[in-house]
Design a protein around this motif. Structure first.
Motif, mmCIF file in Angstrom:
data_model
loop_
_atom_site.group_PDB
_atom_site.id
_atom_site.type_symbol
_atom_site.label_atom_id
_atom_site.label_comp_id
_atom_site.label_asym_id
_atom_site.label_seq_id
_atom_site.Cartn_x
_atom_site.Cartn_y
_atom_site.Cartn_z
ATOM 1 N N ASP A 13 21.128 33.835 10.915
ATOM 2 C CA ASP A 13 21.331 33.366 9.549
ATOM 3 C C ASP A 13 21.895 34.435 8.615
ATOM 4 N N TRP A 14 22.266 35.589 9.151
ATOM 5 C CA TRP A 14 22.865 36.615 8.307
ATOM 6 C C TRP A 14 24.205 36.104 7.779
ATOM 7 N N PRO A 15 24.555 36.462 6.545
ATOM 8 C CA PRO A 15 25.848 36.031 5.996
ATOM 9 C C PRO A 15 27.020 36.687 6.729
ATOM 10 N N MET A 16 28.116 35.965 6.788
ATOM 11 C CA MET A 16 29.335 36.483 7.424
ATOM 12 C C MET A 16 30.257 37.051 6.360
ATOM 13 N N GLU A 17 31.039 38.017 6.790
ATOM 14 C CA GLU A 17 32.015 38.636 5.908
ATOM 15 C C GLU A 17 33.216 39.045 6.759
ATOM 16 N N THR A 18 34.331 39.283 6.107
ATOM 17 C CA THR A 18 35.520 39.759 6.808
ATOM 18 C C THR A 18 35.561 41.279 6.735
ATOM 19 N N ALA A 19 35.720 41.897 7.891
ATOM 20 C CA ALA A 19 35.810 43.356 7.970
ATOM 21 C C ALA A 19 37.248 43.757 8.264
ATOM 22 N N THR A 20 37.620 44.937 7.798
ATOM 23 C CA THR A 20 38.960 45.479 8.021
ATOM 24 C C THR A 20 38.845 46.804 8.770
ATOM 25 N N VAL A 21 39.623 46.949 9.828
ATOM 26 C CA VAL A 21 39.610 48.180 10.621
ATOM 27 C C VAL A 21 40.230 49.300 9.794
ATOM 28 N N ILE A 22 39.488 50.422 9.652
ATOM 29 C CA ILE A 22 40.009 51.562 8.884
ATOM 30 C C ILE A 22 40.240 52.796 9.762
ATOM 31 N N ASN A 23 39.714 52.797 10.995
ATOM 32 C CA ASN A 23 39.945 53.926 11.895
ATOM 33 C C ASN A 23 39.675 53.492 13.331
ATOM 34 N N VAL A 24 40.495 53.997 14.252
ATOM 35 C CA VAL A 24 40.302 53.743 15.680
ATOM 36 C C VAL A 24 40.459 55.069 16.411
ATOM 37 N N ASP A 25 39.421 55.490 17.112
ATOM 38 C CA ASP A 25 39.482 56.691 17.949
ATOM 39 C C ASP A 25 39.496 56.248 19.401
ATOM 40 N N GLN A 26 40.539 56.647 20.109
ATOM 41 C CA GLN A 26 40.658 56.334 21.529
ATOM 42 C C GLN A 26 40.221 57.555 22.315
ATOM 43 N N ARG A 27 39.428 57.327 23.356
ATOM 44 C CA ARG A 27 39.014 58.432 24.213
ATOM 45 C C ARG A 27 38.834 57.938 25.639
ATOM 46 N N THR A 28 38.804 58.880 26.541
ATOM 47 C CA THR A 28 38.623 58.552 27.947
ATOM 48 C C THR A 28 37.249 59.020 28.382
ATOM 49 N N GLU A 29 36.512 58.120 28.976
ATOM 50 C CA GLU A 29 35.212 58.463 29.539
ATOM 51 C C GLU A 29 35.360 58.532 31.046
ATOM 52 N N SER A 30 34.648 59.463 31.641
ATOM 53 C CA SER A 30 34.680 59.525 33.101
ATOM 54 C C SER A 30 33.260 59.574 33.615
#
Length: 153
Positions: A44-61
């Motif tokens: 029942d939490w209210p919904m909202e629209t989010a906007t991406v402000i940062n994306v960090d790409q990394r490789t996990e091994s």
């Protein structure tokens, strides 16, 4: 005489590890059910629209005993949303799916503490099903180990 002591010790080790595996299965099932109940509490939490402000790409091994290393690309996504007239940020860590800067998507936020948000909008049975699968696998193997320790040859 020595043989029977050795066999008894071996049987007790087998049943000990069987009990441990069953406990792991139960723990995974409880974790899955708890995760699902947590999602239901957020239904029942209210919904909202989010906007991406940062994306960090990394490789996990991850390594293995045989020296093979598995590598996968993950994305840590920071997003921003507005709730009750204030702007908040949230994070999605280790996402396998990238998002683009400026991309929008739906989130839910806690009305009591608006700085808490989740990226899923509907409860999912995936945690329960994966917990159940782990319980079945670990439980079956553990049960067979215990059963084997009590069978006579």
């Amino acid at each position: 005489m020595w043989r029977s002591v050795f066999v008894e010790k071996k049987k007790s080790k087998i049943s000990f590890w069987g009990v441990i595996l069953i406990c792991f299965g139960i723990a995974f099932l409880i974790i899955g059910i708890t995760g699902y109940l947590q999602q239901l509490g957020q239904k029942d939490w209210p919904m909202e629209t989010a906007t991406v402000i940062n994306v960090d790409q990394r490789t996990e091994s991850s390594g293995s005993r045989h020296g093979y290393r598995h590598r996968r690309t993950v994305y840590d996504i920071t997003y921003q949303y507005e709730a009750n007239g204030n702007v908040y940020t949230g994070e999605i860590l280790k996402s396998s799916t990238p998002k683009k800067l400026g991309e929008t998507f739906s989130i839910k936020f806690n009305p009591d503490t608006p700085n808490s948000s989740v990226e899923y909008t509907e409860p999912s049975l995936v945690p329960v099903l994966s917990g159940l699968a782990a319980f079945i696998v670990f439980g079956f193997i553990g049960f067979r180990m215990i059963q084997k320790s009590f069978t006579k040859k």
